[in-house]
Design an enzyme around this catalytic site. Structure first.
Site, PDB file in Angstrom:
ATOM      1  N   GLU A  44       0.840  -1.203   0.000  1.00 16.51           N
ATOM      2  CA  GLU A  44       0.000   0.000   0.000  1.00 16.51           C
ATOM      3  C   GLU A  44       0.876   1.253   0.000  1.00 16.51           C
ATOM      4  O   GLU A  44       1.939   1.283   0.602  1.00 16.51           O
ATOM      5  CB  GLU A  44      -0.885  -0.031   1.247  1.00 16.51           C
ATOM      6  CG  GLU A  44      -1.776   1.175   1.446  1.00 16.51           C
ATOM      7  CD  GLU A  44      -2.475   1.163   2.801  1.00 16.51           C
ATOM      8  OE1 GLU A  44      -3.483   1.856   2.944  1.00 16.51           O
ATOM      9  OE2 GLU A  44      -2.002   0.442   3.721  1.00 16.51           O
ATOM     10  N   LYS A 110      -9.848   2.851  -1.706  1.00 16.55           N
ATOM     11  CA  LYS A 110     -10.021   2.208  -0.397  1.00 16.55           C
ATOM     12  C   LYS A 110     -11.320   2.669   0.262  1.00 16.55           C
ATOM     13  O   LYS A 110     -11.563   3.864   0.419  1.00 16.55           O
ATOM     14  CB  LYS A 110      -8.817   2.564   0.479  1.00 16.55           C
ATOM     15  CG  LYS A 110      -8.768   1.905   1.837  1.00 16.55           C
ATOM     16  CD  LYS A 110      -7.480   2.308   2.561  1.00 16.55           C
ATOM     17  CE  LYS A 110      -7.324   1.658   3.902  1.00 16.55           C
ATOM     18  NZ  LYS A 110      -6.066   2.111   4.582  1.00 16.55           N
ATOM     19  N   CYS A 144      -5.573  -2.869   2.748  1.00 15.76           N
ATOM     20  CA  CYS A 144      -5.236  -2.848   4.166  1.00 15.76           C
ATOM     21  C   CYS A 144      -6.435  -2.979   5.109  1.00 15.76           C
ATOM     22  O   CYS A 144      -6.940  -4.075   5.317  1.00 15.76           O
ATOM     23  CB  CYS A 144      -4.426  -1.582   4.467  1.00 15.76           C
ATOM     24  SG  CYS A 144      -3.413  -1.707   5.969  1.00 15.76           S
TER      25      CYS A 144
END
Length: 259
Positions: A44, A110, A144
């Protein structure tokens, strides 16, 4: 075999808030897996680290980051996955990418922003599911903190075969990282690849790595441990995935839901 897919976890440190240095550094790491893999997965925010200095660090969609990734993908003949900080229409996103050697581009913003680090105060959340079709595989992109939320990653009617997480996941929560990656593989009856960074970031947080690949039964196929500059490659087998889904069709009994 045509239905097999080689995937490489590119696990290393990230030079804090230095896009140019990271682009040079990761370009060299990707050169080393040229000809040895189909997909290379980076951590990431691989050009900056997990920084909240978005005004200073954000790139644009026609900036250096994506231009370099496209060049690497074409030059080395591999698809490349990762995420970076992008500014678009006055907002900032932690944006994952999947770039193919043929020039196809896929992007995912995200959804779950890590409030404990203030990510929700600096970034805007995405709301679109992204599934990539590559080499006859369906691949889902996530980032994540998304790992903690099983509903968002739910595999409905086997719509994807491989789930990829790119991450900056701190060492104190390493057990959670391992357990959840395995759980996502089992509950979604798919392969799961999670790639994390190593080293210490500019805020003093330590990252162990532990990049891993699990098969649909939850068996660990590859583990990068805490080593730096490691490119672990493993081969995913489509026939084994299809056979397992046919012989143990738990997916047919999944609950219907809407987000």
């Amino acid at each position: 075999m045509a239905d097999n897919l080689r995937i490489s976890m590119v696990q290393s440190h990230i030079i804090w808030e230095d896009r140019n240095e990271n682009l040079e550094y990761y370009g060299e790491l990707l050169r080393r897996v040229s000809g040895k893999t189909d997909i290379a997965v980076l951590p990431e925010t691989f050009t900056t680290g997990f920084s909240m200095e978005v005004e200073k660090l954000a790139d644009t969609m026609d900036g250096e980051t994506i231009r370099f990734v496209k060049n690497w993908s074409h030059k080395y003949g591999i698809a490349i996955v990762g995420s970076f900080i992008v500014k678009e229409n006055g907002k900032y996103y932690n944006r994952a990418f999947f770039i193919t050697p043929d020039g196809e581009e896929y992007y995912y913003d995200k959804r779950h922003l890590f409030r404990m680090a203030g990510e929700d105060k600096h970034f805007s959340a995405g709301d679109e599911r992204v599934i990539v079709r590559y080499k006859d595989w369906n691949i889902r992109l996530l980032v994540c903190y998304d790992l903690r939320f099983p509903v968002w990653s739910r595999n409905v009617n086997n719509e994807y075969d491989l789930l990829i997480y790119v991450a900056n996941w701190p060492e104190p929560r390493k057990k959670v990282w391992k357990v959840l990656l395995q759980a996502r593989a089992i509950e979604n009856m798919c392969y799961v690849c999670g790639v994390n960074r190593v080293g210490v970031d500019g805020k003093g947080f330590s990252y162990r790595g532990d990049s891993m690949v699990f098969d649909p039964r939850g068996k660990k196929m590859a583990d990068a441990g805490k080593r730096e500059e490691i490119m672990r490659t493993c081969t995913l087998l489509k026939n084994e995935l299809n056979d397992f889904r046919a012989k143990f069709p738990a997916w047919k009994d999944a609950d219907i839901f809407q987000l």
